[in-house]
Write an enzyme that holds these catalytic residues in place. Structure first.
Site, PDB file in Angstrom:
ATOM      1  CG  HIS A   1       5.269   4.562  -4.857  1.00 30.00           C
ATOM      2  ND1 HIS A   1       5.786   3.784  -5.863  1.00 30.00           N
ATOM      3  CD2 HIS A   1       5.707   3.998  -3.700  1.00 30.00           C
ATOM      4  CE1 HIS A   1       6.514   2.813  -5.353  1.00 30.00           C
ATOM      5  NE2 HIS A   1       6.475   2.915  -4.029  1.00 30.00           N
TER       6      HIS A   1
ATOM      7  N   GLY B   1       0.797  -1.226   0.000  1.00 26.00           N
ATOM      8  CA  GLY B   1       0.000   0.000   0.000  1.00 26.00           C
ATOM      9  C   GLY B   1       0.826   1.271   0.000  1.00 26.00           C
TER      10      GLY B   1
ATOM     11  CG  LEU C   1       8.854   6.824  -7.369  1.00 25.90           C
ATOM     12  CD1 LEU C   1       7.508   6.831  -8.083  1.00 25.90           C
ATOM     13  CD2 LEU C   1       9.114   8.183  -6.744  1.00 25.90           C
ATOM     14  CB  SER C   2      10.631   3.646  -1.415  1.00 25.24           C
ATOM     15  OG  SER C   2      10.383   2.993  -0.180  1.00 25.24           O
ATOM     16  CB  SER C   3       5.515   2.943   0.781  1.00 26.29           C
ATOM     17  OG  SER C   3       4.934   2.324  -0.337  1.00 26.29           O
ATOM     18  NE  ARG C   4      10.628   0.460   5.295  1.00 27.42           N
ATOM     19  CZ  ARG C   4      10.495  -0.803   4.863  1.00 27.42           C
ATOM     20  NH1 ARG C   4      10.789  -1.108   3.608  1.00 27.42           N
ATOM     21  NH2 ARG C   4      10.087  -1.743   5.686  1.00 27.42           N
TER      22      ARG C   4
ATOM     23  CG  HIS D   1       3.152   0.450  -5.327  1.00 29.61           C
ATOM     24  ND1 HIS D   1       3.227   1.496  -4.441  1.00 29.61           N
ATOM     25  CD2 HIS D   1       3.766  -0.601  -4.709  1.00 29.61           C
ATOM     26  CE1 HIS D   1       3.843   1.107  -3.328  1.00 29.61           C
ATOM     27  NE2 HIS D   1       4.192  -0.160  -3.477  1.00 29.61           N
TER      28      HIS D   1
ATOM     29  CB  VAL E   1       8.910   4.120 -11.186  1.00 27.86           C
ATOM     30  CG1 VAL E   1       8.443   5.542 -11.451  1.00 27.86           C
ATOM     31  CG2 VAL E   1       8.269   3.147 -12.176  1.00 27.86           C
TER      32      VAL E   1
ATOM     33  N   GLY F   1       8.755  -5.570  -8.549  1.00 33.53           N
ATOM     34  CA  GLY F   1       9.628  -4.487  -8.983  1.00 33.53           C
ATOM     35  C   GLY F   1      11.095  -4.855  -8.858  1.00 33.53           C
TER      36      GLY F   1
HETATM   37  P1  AMP Z   1       5.998  -2.643  -1.511  1.00 31.95           P
HETATM   38  O1  AMP Z   1       4.634  -2.021  -1.395  1.00 31.95           O
HETATM   39  O2  AMP Z   1       7.101  -1.712  -1.155  1.00 31.95           O
HETATM   40  O3  AMP Z   1       6.080  -3.992  -0.837  1.00 31.95           O
HETATM   41  O4  AMP Z   1       6.204  -2.937  -3.050  1.00 31.95           O
HETATM   42  C1  AMP Z   1       5.290  -3.692  -3.789  1.00 31.95           C
HETATM   43  C2  AMP Z   1       5.881  -3.992  -5.129  1.00 31.95           C
HETATM   44  O5  AMP Z   1       6.161  -2.779  -5.816  1.00 31.95           O
HETATM   45  C3  AMP Z   1       7.201  -4.769  -5.032  1.00 31.95           C
HETATM   46  O6  AMP Z   1       7.243  -5.746  -6.060  1.00 31.95           O
HETATM   47  C4  AMP Z   1       8.226  -3.690  -5.247  1.00 31.95           C
HETATM   48  O7  AMP Z   1       9.442  -4.165  -5.794  1.00 31.95           O
HETATM   49  C5  AMP Z   1       7.514  -2.795  -6.250  1.00 31.95           C
HETATM   50  N1  AMP Z   1       8.075  -1.433  -6.210  1.00 31.95           N
HETATM   51  C6  AMP Z   1       8.323  -0.698  -5.101  1.00 31.95           C
HETATM   52  N2  AMP Z   1       8.906   0.459  -5.443  1.00 31.95           N
HETATM   53  C7  AMP Z   1       9.040   0.451  -6.801  1.00 31.95           C
HETATM   54  C8  AMP Z   1       9.579   1.366  -7.753  1.00 31.95           C
HETATM   55  N3  AMP Z   1      10.095   2.550  -7.396  1.00 31.95           N
HETATM   56  N4  AMP Z   1       9.537   1.008  -9.058  1.00 31.95           N
HETATM   57  C9  AMP Z   1       9.007  -0.178  -9.447  1.00 31.95           C
HETATM   58  N5  AMP Z   1       8.480  -1.083  -8.591  1.00 31.95           N
HETATM   59  C10 AMP Z   1       8.497  -0.770  -7.285  1.00 31.95           C
END
Ligand code: AMP
Length: 288
Positions: free
Chosen positions: A35, A32, A185-188, A38, A177, A148
């Protein structure tokens, strides 16, 4: 709005109907706070599949003691709006007690991705990932699942898992991305102050420096890793966790880098664990 389902039974019923009518189901697992990274996975899934399920579940099993499970960003309503705008078919957002009721006692262990990097820094992390992904796959029965490249070690673990357990699903890995300044990009990133966000750019700069040195003829894995480390260590607001140049399939450090070797970096900024990665792409020119 996507169809919102909260139990594995409901999800199985929904996707079984789609599969029975010959439609290919794609799954995009997330935690969740969606961004554009995702959403690039969602777009890839929509391109390749007839129906797309996005799961939103902050999986406690993959967080170690003292990690940021409790403060991990949560914004389900906003996420559902984004998924509605994208025309996603279903969102699976189970409660923790639904996936891990009392008595839950199973762990999935995957011997891939090595014992290094995230595996070493976060003991039990990949077992937590493999366990939840297995449960998501069992409930969804997707033909394809989308991950990702940013979390390359995780993607390798999931790909191995899908093959080893005959899950009958193709794992697609989508490119990272980034913001225009290079930050992945990262939720963190939502946990960072403005200054922290600026400091976090040292990760992508470290990858760029390793790539640059590679194209100028540096092929020693340890030397390239040291160049990446130095860039992160030069940023006073960042604490280096690791930098390595690895074989992209087994994540073992390479002594001699080639085009296609992978650079991995991780650091803490304001106590937030950030990772990034890139492949060395251009063939090196011989050094003079
Ligand atoms: P997360 O919500 O962080 O567990 O990420 C969910 C999925 O989105 C995972 O497969 C991540 O590798 C992918 N993801 C997270 N950040 C990015 C990004 N900046 N670009 C592409 N995929 C991403």
């Amino acid at each position: 709005m996507p169809q919102v389902v909260t139990t594995p039974g409901e999800l199985r019923q929904l996707t079984a109907g789609w599969t029975a009518s010959g439609q290919l189901v794609g799954l995009v697992p997330t935690m969740g706070s969606l961004h554009a990274g995702h959403l690039s996975l969602v777009t890839a899934a929509q391109r390749e599949c007839d129906k797309v399920v996005v799961s939103i579940f902050i999986n406690p099993l993959q967080f170690g003691a003292g990690e940021d499970y409790l403060r991990y960003p949560r914004q389900l309503d906003a996420d559902l709006d984004v998924l509605a705008d994208m025309g996603v078919d279903a969102c699976y957002c189970p409660a923790v007690k639904t996936l891990y009721p009392e008595g839950f006692a199973t762990r999935v262990e995957v011997d891939a991705g090595g014992e290094l990097w995230e595996a070493e820094r976060r003991p039990g992390h990949f077992s937590g990932v493999a366990t939840v992904v297995t449960k998501l796959m069992a409930a969804t029965g997707p033909g394809r699942a989308f991950f990702g490249e940013k979390d390359a070690q995780q993607a390798a673990v999931v790909d191995r898992l899908a093959r080893d357990l005959d899950l009958g699903m193709v794992v697609t890995i989508c490119p990272t991305v980034r913001d225009p300044d290079g930050l992945a990009l990262s939720s963190r990133n939502l946990l960072l102050s403005v200054a922290g966000r600026r400091a976090a750019r040292c990760l992508s700069r470290a990858l760029a420096e390793a790539s640059r040195q590679f194209t100028t003829g540096v092929t020693s894995g340890p030397e390239l890793a040291a160049a990446a480390s130095q860039l992160i260590e030069a940023e006073s607001a960042a604490r280096l966790d690791y930098a390595g140049v690895v074989d992209p399939t087994n994540f073992q450090p390479v002594s001699h880098a080639i085009a296609g070797s992978r650079v991995l970096v991780a650091a803490q900024v304001e106590g937030v664990h950030l990772i990034d990665t890139a492949l060395l792409s251009s063939p090196p020119r011989p050094s003079r």
